[in-house]
Structure formats: structure tokens, C-alpha cells
Enzyme design. Structure first.
Site, PDB file in Angstrom:
ATOM      1  N   LYS A  71      19.941  -1.631 -23.171  1.00 59.94           N
ATOM      2  CA  LYS A  71      18.565  -1.615 -22.867  1.00 59.94           C
ATOM      3  C   LYS A  71      17.899  -2.760 -23.756  1.00 59.94           C
ATOM      4  O   LYS A  71      17.889  -3.208 -24.504  1.00 59.94           O
ATOM      5  CB  LYS A  71      17.962  -0.576 -22.758  1.00 59.94           C
ATOM      6  CG  LYS A  71      18.649   0.983 -22.101  1.00 59.94           C
ATOM      7  CD  LYS A  71      18.296   0.569 -21.033  1.00 59.94           C
ATOM      8  CE  LYS A  71      17.073   1.419 -20.672  1.00 59.94           C
ATOM      9  NZ  LYS A  71      16.762   2.457 -20.934  1.00 59.94           N
TER      10      LYS A  71
ATOM     11  N   TYR B 194     -31.209  17.127 -34.735  1.00 55.38           N
ATOM     12  CA  TYR B 194     -29.462  16.257 -35.322  1.00 55.38           C
ATOM     13  C   TYR B 194     -28.604  17.391 -35.659  1.00 55.38           C
ATOM     14  O   TYR B 194     -28.997  18.091 -36.662  1.00 55.38           O
ATOM     15  CB  TYR B 194     -30.067  14.944 -37.106  1.00 55.38           C
ATOM     16  CG  TYR B 194     -28.254  15.357 -37.070  1.00 55.38           C
ATOM     17  CD1 TYR B 194     -27.496  13.475 -36.571  1.00 55.38           C
ATOM     18  CD2 TYR B 194     -27.038  15.305 -38.158  1.00 55.38           C
ATOM     19  CE1 TYR B 194     -26.101  14.159 -36.967  1.00 55.38           C
ATOM     20  CE2 TYR B 194     -25.855  15.450 -38.367  1.00 55.38           C
ATOM     21  CZ  TYR B 194     -24.835  14.283 -38.142  1.00 55.38           C
ATOM     22  OH  TYR B 194     -24.218  14.558 -38.070  1.00 55.38           O
TER      23      TYR B 194
ATOM     24  N   ASN C 177      12.811  -2.404 -22.876  1.00 61.49           N
ATOM     25  CA  ASN C 177      12.451  -1.834 -22.168  1.00 61.49           C
ATOM     26  C   ASN C 177      11.090  -2.080 -22.301  1.00 61.49           C
ATOM     27  O   ASN C 177      10.479  -3.075 -22.916  1.00 61.49           O
ATOM     28  CB  ASN C 177      12.606  -0.585 -22.074  1.00 61.49           C
ATOM     29  CG  ASN C 177      14.038   0.293 -22.805  1.00 61.49           C
ATOM     30  OD1 ASN C 177      14.900   0.360 -21.322  1.00 61.49           O
ATOM     31  ND2 ASN C 177      14.553   1.107 -23.862  1.00 61.49           N
TER      32      ASN C 177
ATOM     33  N   THR D  28       0.752  -0.834   0.591  1.00 64.79           N
ATOM     34  CA  THR D  28      -0.448  -0.367   0.351  1.00 64.79           C
ATOM     35  C   THR D  28       1.109   1.376   0.255  1.00 64.79           C
ATOM     36  O   THR D  28       1.891   1.172   0.808  1.00 64.79           O
ATOM     37  CB  THR D  28      -1.426  -0.038   1.627  1.00 64.79           C
ATOM     38  OG1 THR D  28      -0.459   0.121   2.097  1.00 64.79           O
ATOM     39  CG2 THR D  28      -1.659  -0.980   0.899  1.00 64.79           C
ATOM     40  N   HIS D  29       0.760   2.426  -0.926  1.00 67.91           N
ATOM     41  CA  HIS D  29       1.482   3.313  -0.601  1.00 67.91           C
ATOM     42  C   HIS D  29       2.577   3.102  -1.240  1.00 67.91           C
ATOM     43  O   HIS D  29       3.598   3.437  -1.015  1.00 67.91           O
ATOM     44  CB  HIS D  29       1.365   4.040   0.427  1.00 67.91           C
ATOM     45  CG  HIS D  29       0.019   4.543   1.279  1.00 67.91           C
ATOM     46  ND1 HIS D  29      -0.627   5.762   1.493  1.00 67.91           N
ATOM     47  CD2 HIS D  29      -0.641   3.448   1.871  1.00 67.91           C
ATOM     48  CE1 HIS D  29      -0.966   5.795   1.916  1.00 67.91           C
ATOM     49  NE2 HIS D  29      -1.464   4.559   2.352  1.00 67.91           N
TER      50      HIS D  29
ATOM     51  N   GLU E 132       4.678   0.339 -21.235  1.00 70.51           N
ATOM     52  CA  GLU E 132       4.236   1.532 -21.172  1.00 70.51           C
ATOM     53  C   GLU E 132       3.351   2.612 -21.741  1.00 70.51           C
ATOM     54  O   GLU E 132       2.405   3.534 -21.711  1.00 70.51           O
ATOM     55  CB  GLU E 132       5.796   1.806 -21.264  1.00 70.51           C
ATOM     56  CG  GLU E 132       6.854   1.796 -20.485  1.00 70.51           C
ATOM     57  CD  GLU E 132       8.376   2.688 -21.064  1.00 70.51           C
ATOM     58  OE1 GLU E 132       8.609   3.324 -20.672  1.00 70.51           O
ATOM     59  OE2 GLU E 132       9.107   1.690 -21.524  1.00 70.51           O
TER      60      GLU E 132
ATOM     61  N   SER F 251      17.165  -0.004 -27.534  1.00 67.82           N
ATOM     62  CA  SER F 251      17.471   1.367 -27.133  1.00 67.82           C
ATOM     63  C   SER F 251      18.709   1.681 -28.663  1.00 67.82           C
ATOM     64  O   SER F 251      19.293   0.316 -28.549  1.00 67.82           O
ATOM     65  CB  SER F 251      18.266   1.843 -25.979  1.00 67.82           C
ATOM     66  OG  SER F 251      19.097   3.277 -25.660  1.00 67.82           O
TER      67      SER F 251
END
Lengths: 458, 458, 458, 458
Positions: free
Chosen positions: C278, C312, C280, C150-151, C285, C272
Site C-alpha cells: 500500500k 462580557y 496511501n 460532472t456528476h 485524506e 499500511s
């Protein structure tokens, strides 16, 4: 309004009344009224005695407001009516003369513009303070290595000071944005009447000077229809809040046990009602979250104004709560971000340990090959293969043998091993704006000057 | 990337590939690459011959793009890779040297900043053209009376020219906003590398000059994380679109049979598939609607960036479609608004008839009482009663008798009847920015100068 | 439209034409036309031969569309006109009879409703597939301990399977939401004409049955003004996208070097351009980012419809690109999330190591005190003190001595040490819905049944 | 929390404290606590005496709250802590036992779900009342002709009752939406603890029954992370608010002098501070505007949750003000819309006059040609030409001679003139859902039944 024979319905009163929130414009309203009264005197609508009585009365109302003694009455529809009502109680019938040559339409636009200008100044001050905080932190941590991240993956080592300065520059743009927004609220609407202009040729330039505006609006219809200055403030606030949310998001992330890069001060953390061990970065979480709300405030006003015919429409009353909510929350977030950073402690060891991850030096290895004549794209491929090999072998890059290196490229010699140090990598990032110490020191100086520039401009 | 052993999944490819939309950055990308190649030469990474081959190759790629002959291949992930791929096909292995000292992170930030600067210039030009159109219309209709509205209710007579100028000033603020946004995109990101800076000390100032930037970014992490310049453009676009939507909303309203104030040109109207009589203001409706979409584009990017850690994250790829969509739609709306106004015809008679509504002169009657010493608030009440009386009696204000007037106030004499003319009301609104002819003429001159100022600034 | 004497301006044509995007409604449009033609036959407007020619013609057009051979012409304003134009080319003048008793207003509402119903079905299918994927993963990892957070702070140990099932249940609500949205699009608009109904009593129930609608709209004005079904889809899509973004956000976080809990499959990762090492989590994302865009699509339509008079208006044409964009992106995200999880590998060791953090057992210690009679609030305080003591002493909780424990509470005896095990903590969370194995197994069964329920319902 | 050595900073306290707004959950919180206490008794954590003291204490706190005598203290961080603090003052140390087997995470989710369920019920009630108002108005105006509009242009005559019923059906969908949202909030979160479940096997089903939930959440992590039920409410509220804004927008439009179709009641209108004649439709304007704000409330929460890891994060505290603001404003708008329509007066003459516009009968003329065998597309063209001819000649359609008609089509005979009546057009729109009287009467009955269905369901 004696044109009406029916009193307003209680439900309508609840919907319509704005005094519960527009009361915070009260002092701006009085400032506007005092300047307007002076203009009415100059135009001959008031005589000296009337002006004095109005001015004294308005002063008395202002004092009541400042001292918390002003009583809003149930019938006060809005702050303008409340003040005129109280003024008339204090000054007598002359109070009824104040609204000559004025409409609530130009009056509220003026009050709101004054308010926006004030909020911009406050925002600039708070942004500046936070920039100062970041700058101090950056100076104190200017040579602490840490991983720089892209895609939340370790990318290349950077100095913590360099990273903190990135936030500094984001805020510098915010300061500029609020400054531009303040200028954008620099035209006085008062003197435009309901929308057509006035039957009285009041000296609007004098009113503008008195209230600190730079000029007077050029068109009376535009003056009462325009809320661009609120939109500009809200856009600036939304962007600033996004910046704060990125800072706060990193604090949350870095405070996790897994990162362990920092511990926010206890005075900006909370415990759990059930889990006795918890110390949660609540301030950072709330700052992160509030950016959504502040952006939504901007959406509200864009939505309200969309497609609205010119001239004042009551829809525009919805500008204020959005503005107040954004300002309150942004200012609170700016203060809290400053406080949160005041007590933050970074963990040099954890940062350094993470910064020592050799994989982050792969680009430097590729650049070594480039400096020996290999095209970068090819070098990138060679080092990519090397990385894969080391991962498959379960060895660090520095543990690979010369023979292994040679199997990837003849150009890899002992210099390879020397490159595999975070410090060396950091110090070689000497391009302008890069993380090398010399560049960070340069940057700190420029930042210090930029900060002084903001102070001077206020 | 030879670190990988698995090829990308087709679904991932669809999600990840940006070339279908970022291809419109192609020429900016090549401009950036040419400047970068020059910097690599200066830094000694390339020799003269290599520079020449790269530059020629990039020129050839640019020509293919301009002539529509460039072929994007299925494996081109993004525009940067597509161009480098084609460059290498044309120029040979030296193409692989171009990416030395550069990352897609600083490259795409640079391309996007160049694109934003261009869009700002285009927007300023289109805004200026529309301002010119409005100014011409305002001049041609500077003395056509019409009702001014508040709350969509007739309020006070104004001149149509005055009303049209209100839209002019809204757009003038838009031009300023795009100009500020352009400045805000004035820092060169290139030379920041992936996020830490470069191992090569490239002459970033020279690159900035070459590409028309005013300065170089101060911090490499900020440079690759920053999309403020896109946010600034989107905020400016959202506000400008709201302005256009208000103009368009009025055209729709005024084109209704009930208002009948104008007829938009047929070449910007549509018919109905079923109702043969229809001539609909489709252009105005679409301009009105698109403001919602353009604002949503801004929300998208605020949302994407919210809480995002610094350093490039792939989330940021979502900046582009929002930007492109906003720019395309805003530019189309600006052009269409101009075209729609080009052929618009106002109906002088219908406007004048509506302007002759005597109720709109009530404020002037109140001001008459004020000029005779009655406090405005009291005068407002007296005239309110008069209005109610005339409505109940079913008579126009000018049809009330002297006796009837007297029963409301002794101060009402024959001057009352003289006031009841739209022309008189219009000409008495002589306060600065008011609708009186003298003020509108003044305003037209100021507007003409403001327009020239925008032209000069470009 | 022969009411017009001027052709549309090219700028207007660009603004107005929808054929570039509404063409994806083509097959729905043809389905609607075939059902409409049948209704015209039943009503006696067409004879058998005319119906046959129209039906054959529409079939031919459909085949052209399906085979990619349909040619849209520059003058085709929208998909409806394009199809009627082509139909008339194929079937001759009878094509001109098809639009009897129909307007584009009820036609486009029908096409869009059909499209929304289809998108809901597709979304349910993709959600179901992803639920299945999560369920399989949860089963395979049902007994892998990990920290629950949590948090973003470690809170209490949970099983990875339990955590994955949380995402399962979020998606189960999405499936329900799309199902409700599909039902909400179940009223046939066709047969409402422009807005007033028709001069022909077509059998709307038959048309509804033919097209798979559950009923016919009750009011012709509402039928052409209504886009609730699009709003419902967009709201469901926005919430589903937020769910995916939370899943994706965790994958990004867990893939970081610091967490190291999982590695997404290479076929859903990118490298990359500059850093050879890398890998990724680009897919995650992008899924995270796209939620902002999908929500913005919903904002667009809410904004377009806000304040719009019934009947309309052309503004409503802006419903489609928002809808298409949301559907395309949501479906892509659902597919990509499924693919991303297909190849994901969790790191049992890293998870277990993190789960072994004794501080997460503090609540269990407090509950021990509670079971011995101490009020929870007091117990929470005692354990809080203990935690602070252990942190200050630099010792783990299990390293504290009996004497140290006694100084905090007499109730702490050897049972204290036994509690300090993640396994014990996990297995004691036996409340319904808790993480204990017995509960997770129960949950897996319920989830499996829920999944079958969705399959059956389709 | 004794783990902390520093007290919270005042700025953090302002940021963090939620008691100023979450206090409105107080009674729901107490209801939850009473049910929880009972469950603790059943599980043997409390004895009968402890339960009685807690229950009595909670009852006493509830009374204080209901009677406005409850005092929130400066140190009360949130409503949960305030109530526990007061409970302990009243009931003594046993108050500290209440939080056994509970976390604020599952507690606040439960309170909020209870609140959402209540708001859904209130919304359904208010929507139903407004539907009833519209139905009554529709019945009273079921045979008043008026123009139906598309593109804000007169299209075809409709009955006012038919138009009002369109709004009825929009609201009927809202009632369904709130009902679905209420069901969606039907899973009890309580019993999930912080996120992992509890060490106590509380009887969650009993708690659910006691509090009126239909079932218990299946997964403890999902239970504390989930705010779907708030999102569902906010989506329903946003759509309902858009519906109200369309109704309100029409009232504003129809109240203009130019339309003059209606006059809203004085008790829902305002005057002007400067223009004595004004009677403005302020209620309608504010209802129109507030839809933007309510939609923004939904955006806030979507934004807050986007990308958030599972398990409670403090960001989620931002759900409440958005929810409260949306509920307050929506409920106020629903009430105000009802009140506004209560006193509205429609102007039968103005409506009929506008409805008599013959151009609106063009579609009927085209259908006449169709009934004589001409394909609709051709008929549309013929009538389009006729319209253009009549406009150019300055004659009404009914003033064209037989010869003029013949020059357009041989098929036009005396029936042409008979068609040119609004009544005839209205009565011929006999398709299901059309505006013909028979259809409107049918619709009124269906609507009455639908309304009863909502009443019965509550």
C-alpha cells in the site's frame, strides 16, 4: 385573549404563526383531544352528553382533515387553535370546554411525541426494506470477487456480497437506534398543564394507554420543557443519513467510467441539458448530499434548546420544521436508496478484472512467511521490498523468478506462486466475519434472521 | 515500510502523526494486544514461550505508561507503533510477531470502542452523582414556593424542589442514553484485519470475552469502517451538555441582582480584574457555553464520515480529537455542575416574594369559573378581562371589590379571594407529576428509586 | 480578589483557567500593555520613571517568553494575570499600576483581534504560496488533455492546466476573504474598560496607531461584547478548508488504481501496517477530513454567542480554543496541500486515454447540427439517440457509417467524423474562460497578475 | 433525453425535482435567458426574427409568472425546463434554440448569483431600517441611566442610549458584510457551458453588463463548481442572526417581571391558551431561536460541498433550500425586530432604580485611590475589602462612616461620598466610545452619518 387591546402586527403574525407547518400534527392533535375529553368525563368535568358532542365533533373534524376538506383560516395561529375553532363551529359552545385542564404546552409536546413515534416506525419499516434489498443483492453477488479498498486504494480482494452486507449491518444499527428513539418518546406529557400540573386529577394513565404511551411523565415542568425525544430522532436520522451517504457515495464512485463497477437503473438517473451522452447517478448524489442537511436539522434543535430556561419558551416552536425536514428527507432517501438498488446492475467482468490485481495479495505473501516462522513485522518488510522491486522492474508479482524471490527470502518457494490468486486469497479469509465464502454464507443466514427479528418487533 | 524510498516530509509528519493525542488509548491498546497475543497462541501462531515474552513485555510497557515513564519517540507515528516499538526494545524480535493477523484498522477500532465504553461508564457515574446532588437539593427545598416560568414570564407558582427535580429527570434520560451507547459499542472489531478478514482463524469470541465485549462484529468490512459507537457517544454527550446548559443558564439568570434567587458558592465564582464588587457565576457561564462546543464535536465526526467509502480511510483519524474533546469537556462540566450546586444558596424570601405575584393565579380563577359550569375558553376570556382591569386600575387582583368582580361574571363570589394564595394554588396541582406537595413527595421517592437503579446497573 | 473569602475549588479552577491555551496570546498581550502604559504616561497616570520601569519589565517578560524561559504558575488563571504577576516580580509594585484604566474585557478583545489579524496575514501568505504552486503546475500541464467531469461522469475534455486553474481561482477568493476579515478586525477595543468606558481620557488613537489598528471602537459596550472578527476569520477558514477538501478529494480519487491520473509524492503518503503493497494518499485524506472540523469550530462560536446578552460573559472564553484549533488546522492543511502538490506526478498517458472517450464529444455533435440550423433542443435529442444506438451496437461513435448517421439526421455528413477528436473539441472551447489553449494561456497571464497583486498587497 | 429508455421512477422524481423550490428563481432565469438570447443574436446563432420571438415569448412567460398565472406541470423537473417548455408553447420551435451555448450548470449558477445579489440588497435595506430604529430609540433614551452588565451581573452604570447603540454598531458590520457578499457574487458564470466553455464565442461581457455583474468568471470549470457566493451570504446571515438573537435575548430578559426594564408592544406579543394573565415576548423568543436554524443552513452547504470534485454534481442542488430558508428567516427576523422595537416601552423608573445600585461604583472608588497614587491592583484589593465589609454589615457603601473608610485606607476622605452617584460615574466615563453624555452625543452623530453612508451606497 381579552387581556390584549392591540391585534397582532402582520409581520408578527407571519413570524409567530405555525399553522403552515404544524398542521401535519392535526390527526395526532385530535387523537390527543379525544383521549383528553374522555379523561375530563371520568373526572366529572364533562357529562356524557358533552363528551359525546365533543367526540363526535372531533371525529367530524378528523374526517374533514382526512378528506382534504378542512379549511384553515387566516386567524388560525396554530393547528391546536384551528381545530378548536372548527370543533366549536361544529359542536357549539361545548367546544370551549375541551381546553379545561390542558395547555398548549403539554398538548404540543404530546402531539410531537406521537408524531416522533410514528416517524420512528416508518423509519424502521423503510430501513428494513432497504436491508432486505441489500440482503437479496448480497445473496445474488455473494461470490463475485472485487477489490476491497482502504484509503480508496485497492487493498485485498473481497466478495461483492460481503461488501454489500457491510451496509446491511450499518442499517441494522439504524433500526435499533430508531427503536430506542421510539421508546424514548414513550412518556405522556399531557396532564402537565402549562408547567405546574392541573387543578383536576385527570387519569393520566388511562390517557397514556389510549394513545399508546408506555407511561406518564413524572414531572410537569420537565414534561413541557423536554424535547429529548425529538433530539433522539434527529440523532438517529443524522447517523442513518450518513450511512446512506456512504452507500450513495460508493454508487457514484462505482458508476464512474473509470471504476465501471455498476450502472444504476435508468429510472434513478438523469441526463444532461447540454451533453446528450450523459447518464448521471443523480439519486445517489442527492442521497449523499442530503446527509448534510439532515445533520443540520439536528444542530438547529440542539442550538435552540441550548441554555434555554425550563418551562415552555416560544423558541421551542422551532423544533417542528427541523423535525419535519429531517423526517421527510430521510424517508425520501431511504425509499430512493431502495429504488436505486432495485435496478442496479453490477459488471462482473470489470469487478473481476480489478480483483485480479496481484498487489492486493501482498499480505497473503507476508502471512506465508509468517507461517514459516518469520515475525510478521519482518515479513511485511520483505514483501514491501518485493513489491517495490516488481514495480521498478515493471513485472507482476507472479512474473518474478525463483531467483529473484530468493534474493528477498529463502523462505519463498513455489507456494509463493500458488498464493497469487484472488480466489485463494478470498477463501483463506476464514476468520469470523471474514470474506471467505463459508463466512459470507454464515453471515447471510444471520442477516436473514436479524431481518426477521426487526419484522417481528414491529 | 520498505516499499517507500522517500522519508515522510516534516509537514506531512505533523499532519499525519496522531501520537500526540491517540496516546491516551495506550492502555486500551495494550489490553487489546494481550488478548490478541493469547489468541495467536491458541491458533498456534505463537508458542508458549513467545506468548510469555510478549505478555511480559506488554506488561512492562503498561507499567511504564502508568508510571509516566514511557518515552514517545519522534518517529512514533501513532500509539500502536510506539507500543510495538517499545515492546520490541524490551522483548526482542518476538515483538515483531504481535502484529500477525491484525491491522491497525481493526486495532484502532477496538481501542476506540474500549475507550468509548469507559467514557460511557464514567459519564453515567458523573450523571448519577449530579442526579443525587439535585435530589438532595430538591428534598431540602421541596416546599419552597417560587414562580414557575414560561417564556421567562411568571406563569404559575411551583415548589423549588419540583423545579429541581425537572433537571433530575433530564439527567436520568442522559444516563439511559450513555447506557445504550455503551451497549452499542459492544461488538469486537479485532479479528477483521485490514478489511477482508484474516488468514488465521483466531478465536474472536475468546478475545471479546477477555476485553469485555458482548459479541464479535459480523462483517469485517463494516468492522473497520464503523464509527457508529463514537457517534452515539457524541450524540449522548451533546444532549447531556444541552441539559447542563439549561441548568447553568438558570443559575446565571437566578444569580442576577434582579432575580436574586440564588448565590452560587464562592468557590465556583470569579471576581473582576477591574470591578472590585463583582462575584460572577463563571462556572455556570462556562457550562452553558461548552454545550456548543460539544455539539460541534459531533458535527465534526458526522461531517468526516459523510460520503466516505467503506474500508478504513485516513479521514477517520479525525474521530479521536473530537471524541476526546467532547469527553473531557462533558466530564468537566458534569463535575463542575455538581460542585457548583454543592455550595449554592437559595434565597427563600426572594423566591417567596416573587411567588406571591397574584397574577400567576389567573388560571386558578378560570378553573373556578369552569367548576361552576362555564366553558374554559369563556372563563379564560373573563379572567383575561379581569387581569386587564386590575392592571389598568393599578390594583392587585385581591383588591378588586365584589362589585367589580360581578361586572365580569356572576359566578365570582368570595371563593375568588380564597383562591388568591400561592399555597392554595400549589397544593391544588394534584395531577400526577404536578407540583402539589403530595406529588412532589411521591416523585422524590420514585427519583430515589431511579437513582438506585442506576447504581445497581453499573 | 479580596471580596472573596473562599478559594476556588480545584474543579472550578480546571474549568475556569484559560492559561493553558490563551498563553499563545502572550506576546500580543505584552504589545498591548506597552501601548497602554504609554497612554497612561500621556494621560499623566504614570510618570516617566514608572513608564520606563513598566516598559523595561514588559520587555524582560517578552524575552522570557520568546526564549521559552517564562514559567507559568499554578495560580495563573489566564495569560493576562500571569504576565502582570511576572511583571510585578520583575518591576516591583509599579506593576500594579499597569491595569489602571483597563479591564480584562477590553484587554482580551484587543489581544484576540491582534491575533486574528496575524492569522489572516499568515493565511494569505500560505494561500498565496499554494496558488503559486497550482499556477506552476497549471503551466506545466496546460496542454494535457483529460476528461472534465460532472456528476463524476466524463463530460467533456478539458486541459489539466485548466482544471488546476479552477482551484487557483477558488483560493484567490480565499485570499480576498482573509483580507476582508483582517480589515474587519481593525478597530481597537482597548480603552473601553469593563464595558462603560474609562475615568481616564486615554489617547486611544495613539494606542491604535501603535498596535497597527485602523481606528478605535465607537462604543465601549460593543467593544467588549464583539467577537465578529473571530467569526469572520472562522467563516473564511471554513470556506477555505472546503476548497482544500475539494482539491484533496480529487487527489484521493485520481490516485486510485481505477483513475490512475496521478501519484502523490511518497513523502506525503503512508504505507499500511499489514498490507506491504500500500501507498496511501494520507495527506489528501486528512486535508479532506479536516474541513469538517474547521467548520465545527465556527459553529462553536456562533453557538456560544447566540442569545448572549451584551457585555462580557464568561461564555466568550470559549472563543479561543475554537479559533486556535481552526487556525492551526487550516495552516497545516495549506502547508500540506502545497507540499503534496510539490511532489505530485500526473500520468499523461492515462489522462489522454481517458480523454479520448468519444462520448464526451456528443455536445460538439449537437452543436454541429445547431450550426446547420437545427434548434439545440432537437439536436440534443438526435445526438442522444445516436449515443444510444452506438452503445446498443457496441460501436464507437466514429465507427458509425454514413448511412447510420443519415438515419438520425440528414445534416450529418463527413464533418461529423472530423469533430470526433478530443483536440478539436478542446480547441473549439474558445469562449471567455473556456478550455481552449488560447484561453488557458490568457488565463495563466491573468492568474500570474492576480498572484502578484496579492504579493504586493501584503 | 432520448438516450434513456426508461422513464424516471416516481420516487426518483420526488427526490430529483427541484421545481417546487427553484421556481422562485424564475424571473432571474428569464432575465438570464433574455441576455443570453441577445448574445446568441450577436454571435449570429439567432437572426433578428428569432431573437424577437424568443424575447417576446420570454416576456410573456415573465408576465404569467408575475401575475400568478404560470402553470407548472408535473413533468417540469426544474424551473429552467418549466420556462423553456412554456416558452416553446408560446413561441414555437424557436424555443428549442435558446439553450444553444448554455448548460443548466452555468444557467443555475447565474440565476443563483442574481438571487444572492438581490437578497444582499434586501438584507442591507432591512438592516439599515433596523439601525435607524435603534438610532431613534437611542436618541430618545440617550440619558436614561441603567445598569451595564457583565456576566449578567450589574457592573457599571451606562445610559440606555449607549447600550442601544452597541446593537447599532453590530448591525453596521452586518451591512458591510452583506455588501462584501454582494460584491463576491459579481462574476457572471453564464457562458461557461457544462464546464469546458462553449463552441460559440458569445460576448460574455455584454451579458454581464446586461445582468448587472461586474465581470465574467475567469475559468469555466470554477464557474460551474463555485458556490462561494452562497456560502458568503450564509455566513453573513448567520452572524447577523446571532446579532439579532443577542438583541432579542435581552428583550426577553428585560421583559421578565424581575427585570421589568421594558414591555414589548402588544402587537408583537402573545397570550397563553391556559393562563389568562400572560403577555409573552414571543417575537423576541422566535428571533432568538431562529439564529440556530440560520446557522444550520450554512452548515448544510459547507457539508454538501466538502470533498466534492469540481464540475457540477447533483449534490449542489441542495444549495437552494438552505439559501432560501436562511434568507426567508433572516428577513423575517429583521422585519420583526424592527416592528418589535417600534412599540417597545422602557420603564425609566425601574432602570434608574437598578442603576442606583452603589456596588456598581466600586471601580470609581478604586480609581479615586489610583488618582491619589495607589497602584490600581492595590486599590482594587482595598475596595474589594470595603465591599465585603459593607455586605457583611448590611450597609450601603454610602452608609459607611469616615472611620470605617479610614480603616481601609487613609486616602479615603469625603470625596468618597461624592463619588457614590450613578450620574457622576456615568459622566466621568469620558474616554472615546465611553458612556458619558458628551461621548454618546458624539456617537449619535457618527452613527447618523454611518447610516446615511449606507443609504447613499445603495
Amino acid at each position: 385573549m381579552s387581556r390584549f387591546s392591540e391585534p397582532p402586527d402582520p409581520v408578527f403574525r407571519r413570524l409567530n404563526a405555525s399553522v403552515d407547518f404544524d398542521r401535519r400534527l392535526a390527526l395526532h392533535d385530535i387523537a390527543g383531544s379525544r383521549a383528553h375529553a374522555q379523561a375530563l368525563r371520568t373526572a366529572g368535568v364533562l357529562d356524557d352528553d358533552e363528551l359525546a358532542r365533543l367526540d363526535d365533533g372531533l371525529g367530524a373534524v378528523a374526517r374533514e382533515l382526512e378528506e382534504g376538506e378542512f379549511r384553515f383560516e387566516p386567524d388560525d395561529e396554530d393547528v391546536h387553535m384551528a381545530i378548536e375553532r372548527r370543533l366549536t363551529e361544529i359542536a357549539g359552545p361545548v367546544g370551549g370546554k375541551l381546553h379545561t385542564g390542558r395547555s398548549r404546552n403539554d398538548q404540543v409536546a404530546t402531539d410531537t411525541a406521537l408524531y416522533v413515534r410514528e416517524r420512528c416506525e416508518v423509519a424502521i419499516g423503510l430501513v428494513r426494506a432497504l436491508m432486505g434489498r441489500l440482503l437479496d443483492l448480497a445473496e445474488r453477488h455473494s461470490d463475485w470477487p472485487m477489490p476491497g479498498y482502504t484509503h480508496m486504494q485497492r487493498a485485498q480482494p473481497v466478495y461483492l456480497g460481503h461488501h454489500l452486507l457491510a451496509h446491511f449491518w450499518m442499517l441494522a444499527r439504524d433500526a435499533r437506534r430508531f427503536s430506542v428513539a421510539r421508546e424514548g418518546a414513550g412518556e405522556l406529557p399531557l396532564g402537565s398543564g402549562a408547567l405546574a400540573g392541573l387543578n383536576w386529577e385527570l387519569d393520566r394513565d388511562a390517557v397514556a394507554r389510549e394513545l399508546g404511551f408506555e407511561s406518564v411523565s413524572a414531572n410537569s415542568i420537565d414534561a413541557v420543557s423536554n424535547r429529548d425525544f425529538v433530539l433522539d430522532y434527529l440523532a438517529a436520522a443524522a447517523i442513518c443519513a450518513v450511512h446512506l451517504s456512504r452507500l450513495a457515495g460508493e454508487i457514484v464512485l462505482w458508476s464512474s467510467d473509470e471504476f465501471g463497477f455498476c450502472v444504476p437503473g435508468e429510472e434513478f438517473s438523469s441526463g444532461s441539458s447540454i451533453m446528450p451522452q450523459k447518464k448521471n447517478p443523480d439519486a445517489a448524489e442527492l442521497i449523499r448530499a442530503k446527509a448534510a442537511r439532515i445533520a443540520a436539522d439536528g444542530d438547529t434543535l440542539l442550538g435552540v434548546l441550548r441554555g434555554l430556561p425550563l418551562g415552555y419558551s416560544k423558541d421551542m416552536q422551532e423544533d417542528k420544521e427541523a423535525l419535519f425536514d429531517a423526517a421527510d428527507n430521510l424517508e425520501l432517501c431511504l425509499e430512493a436508496a431502495d429504488g436505486m438498488l432495485r435496478g442496479i446492475e453490477f459488471d462482473r467482468e470489470r469487478l473481476a478484472e480489478a480483483a485480479a490485481d496481484e498487489l492486493m495479495l501482498a499480505t497473503d505473501l507476508a502471512d506465508l512467511l509468517v507461517s514459516r516462522g518469520m515475525p510478521f513485522r519482518e515479513a511485511h518488510g520483505v514483501v514491501g521490498g518485493l513489491v517495490r522491486h516488481s514495480l521498478e522492474r515493471g513485472a507482476r508479482l507472479s512474473e518474478l523468478s525463483r531467483d529473484e524471490l530468493a534474493s528477498f527470502s529463502e523462505l519463498l518457494d513455489d507456494d509463493y506462486y500458488e498464493l497469487l490468486s484472488a480466489e485463494r486469497s478470498l477463501e483463506s479469509k476464514r476468520s469470523a466475519g471474514g470474506t471467505a465464502s463459508v463466512r459470507v454464507r454464515e453471515q447471510l443466514e444471520v442477516a436473514r434472521a436479524a431481518l426477521r427479528g426487526i419484522e417481528a418487533a414491529r
